[in-house]
Motif scaffolding. Sequence first.
Motif, PDB file in Angstrom:
ATOM      1  N   LEU A 105      -9.646  -5.693 -21.811  1.00  0.00           N
ATOM      2  CA  LEU A 105      -8.970  -5.845 -20.548  1.00  0.00           C
ATOM      3  C   LEU A 105      -9.152  -7.438 -20.593  1.00  0.00           C
ATOM      4  O   LEU A 105     -10.086  -7.939 -20.956  1.00  0.00           O
ATOM      5  CB  LEU A 105      -9.742  -5.133 -19.378  1.00  0.00           C
TER       6      LEU A 105
ATOM      7  N   HIS B 107      -7.442  -6.033 -10.167  1.00  0.00           N
ATOM      8  CA  HIS B 107      -5.816  -5.708 -10.436  1.00  0.00           C
ATOM      9  C   HIS B 107      -5.315  -5.594  -9.040  1.00  0.00           C
ATOM     10  O   HIS B 107      -5.977  -5.533  -8.122  1.00  0.00           O
ATOM     11  CB  HIS B 107      -5.688  -4.797 -11.494  1.00  0.00           C
TER      12      HIS B 107
ATOM     13  N   VAL C 252      -5.697   3.661 -17.251  1.00  0.00           N
ATOM     14  CA  VAL C 252      -5.803   2.468 -18.104  1.00  0.00           C
ATOM     15  C   VAL C 252      -7.402   2.484 -18.870  1.00  0.00           C
ATOM     16  O   VAL C 252      -7.762   2.291 -19.889  1.00  0.00           O
ATOM     17  CB  VAL C 252      -5.775   1.029 -17.400  1.00  0.00           C
ATOM     18  N   ASN C 253      -8.142   2.981 -17.836  1.00  0.00           N
ATOM     19  CA  ASN C 253      -9.678   3.315 -18.278  1.00  0.00           C
ATOM     20  C   ASN C 253      -9.585   4.332 -19.293  1.00  0.00           C
ATOM     21  O   ASN C 253     -10.347   4.016 -20.496  1.00  0.00           O
ATOM     22  CB  ASN C 253     -10.284   4.009 -17.010  1.00  0.00           C
TER      23      ASN C 253
ATOM     24  N   SER D 238       5.536  -2.641 -21.669  1.00  0.00           N
ATOM     25  CA  SER D 238       5.547  -2.176 -20.153  1.00  0.00           C
ATOM     26  C   SER D 238       6.735  -2.540 -19.652  1.00  0.00           C
ATOM     27  O   SER D 238       7.171  -3.530 -19.806  1.00  0.00           O
ATOM     28  CB  SER D 238       4.443  -2.684 -19.329  1.00  0.00           C
TER      29      SER D 238
ATOM     30  N   THR E  80       2.992   0.552 -12.584  1.00  0.00           N
ATOM     31  CA  THR E  80       2.585   0.747 -13.940  1.00  0.00           C
ATOM     32  C   THR E  80       2.886  -0.273 -14.853  1.00  0.00           C
ATOM     33  O   THR E  80       2.340  -0.638 -16.109  1.00  0.00           O
ATOM     34  CB  THR E  80       3.059   2.100 -14.717  1.00  0.00           C
TER      35      THR E  80
ATOM     36  N   VAL F  55       0.169  -2.913 -16.302  1.00  0.00           N
ATOM     37  CA  VAL F  55      -0.895  -2.450 -17.442  1.00  0.00           C
ATOM     38  C   VAL F  55      -0.663  -3.697 -18.371  1.00  0.00           C
ATOM     39  O   VAL F  55      -1.634  -4.083 -18.681  1.00  0.00           O
ATOM     40  CB  VAL F  55      -0.651  -1.020 -17.845  1.00  0.00           C
TER      41      VAL F  55
ATOM     42  N   TYR G 108      -2.529  -6.550 -17.991  1.00  0.00           N
ATOM     43  CA  TYR G 108      -4.072  -6.358 -17.861  1.00  0.00           C
ATOM     44  C   TYR G 108      -4.914  -6.125 -19.220  1.00  0.00           C
ATOM     45  O   TYR G 108      -6.245  -6.232 -19.262  1.00  0.00           O
ATOM     46  CB  TYR G 108      -4.395  -5.415 -16.609  1.00  0.00           C
ATOM     47  N   LEU G 109      -4.123  -5.554 -20.049  1.00  0.00           N
ATOM     48  CA  LEU G 109      -4.751  -5.096 -21.445  1.00  0.00           C
ATOM     49  C   LEU G 109      -4.777  -6.401 -22.407  1.00  0.00           C
ATOM     50  O   LEU G 109      -3.851  -7.014 -22.258  1.00  0.00           O
ATOM     51  CB  LEU G 109      -3.865  -4.112 -21.903  1.00  0.00           C
TER      52      LEU G 109
ATOM     53  N   SER H 180       0.540  -7.692 -25.647  1.00  0.00           N
ATOM     54  CA  SER H 180       1.247  -6.749 -24.640  1.00  0.00           C
ATOM     55  C   SER H 180       2.297  -7.615 -24.120  1.00  0.00           C
ATOM     56  O   SER H 180       2.729  -9.045 -24.157  1.00  0.00           O
ATOM     57  CB  SER H 180       0.500  -6.442 -23.592  1.00  0.00           C
TER      58      SER H 180
ATOM     59  N   TYR I 212       3.856   1.897 -21.969  1.00  0.00           N
ATOM     60  CA  TYR I 212       3.010   2.215 -20.730  1.00  0.00           C
ATOM     61  C   TYR I 212       3.928   1.802 -19.846  1.00  0.00           C
ATOM     62  O   TYR I 212       3.839   0.612 -19.270  1.00  0.00           O
ATOM     63  CB  TYR I 212       1.766   1.352 -20.914  1.00  0.00           C
TER      64      TYR I 212
END
Lengths: 80, 289
Positions: free
Chosen positions: B17, B24, B36-37, B57, B62, B65, B68-69, B73, B100
């Motif tokens: 993360l 978030h 996400v977890n 994404s 959503t 995501v 935050y990853l 991304s 995602y």
Amino acid sequence: MAKGFVCIQVERCKGCGFCVEFCPTRVLALSSAFNSKGYHPPHVVNGEKCSGCDLCGIYCPDFAIFGWKARASEGAAHAG
Amino acid sequence: MTAVVETPVINPVEPFLRMDRMPHIWCPGCGIGTTVNCFARALIESKADPEKLAVVSGIGCTGRVAGYLHVDSFHTTHGRAIPFATGLKLANPSLQVVVYSGDGDLFAIGGNHLIHAARRNIDLKVICVNNFIYAMTGGQTAPTTPEPATTTTAPYGSYEPAFNLPYLTESAGATYVARWTTYHVRQLTRSIVEMLQKKGFCLIEVLSPCPTLYQRRNRLGDALETMKYYKERSKTRHGAPTSEVGLTMQGDIVVGKFVDRDRPDYLESMRRRLAEQLGDKFAGVGVLA
């Protein structure tokens, strides 16, 4: 003697209560204290029952809590 | 004897993360964080190489995501997560591409992209978080809103039939279709691990509470009550016919792995066809030098 422990990062918590509700051994409860954003974070009430399964950690939407299993030697020293 | 306690100093999911962006923006009780977890834990479990992983994404709650990853991304335009991901996969077939996004992004605005990606069987792993509503724009009726839920654009209750996402995706040709809720964290994690090892178009639908817009407006209590509802009314039926797994408002939820089959994926079909037609002249498509 606790088989596991939880670590709570109070400031990240948004007080949804998932960890308190779904803890299989009922280790946690929402505290009456506030964090700086005004949420009630959980606190440990039954530390000796914690199995370190990390279910609280996997439920937490805010990555604010996680559990881990104790190794054989460290249980007694860190109950709760 | 005093034992030394080795406390893990960080949460095991933190390496996946971007912690500098936390907290978030998701509401208290929103289930997207839980998914996400589970995704991060699935990455740990599957020992996937983060260098070979890209997360795409679209727009929406959503859609955040990707931001935050801590993997490569891509936050794309509304509904176009699948076209961007398709391009990514075709340009670099060695990448594991995960899409995602939310139900509004994948099945409403990007609905056509999704069915064509499933038809072509492009090797994409889609995680669709379904909260029954367009949450980021204020809670409008979405194609997944069940009858007769109240939304900002349906003050007297929605009267449109809702999409059955697993049925739609299976009919279009997906190779792996599963549904879980944010209550089924272990099953969801296992399912994501399984999906990452599968070849072809895969979809996991995850039902998630939206306490601010859907639950509050329909007087369904808070997120915790929704989680209890998921716990009580979910029935696991692996291999259930997807035509029977449609959702109703506060009715039973069929969860499980519905489809797991093998079909040649897009790149494989393309390579086979071109090799057949061109013979020795075929130099290989989609193979990075």
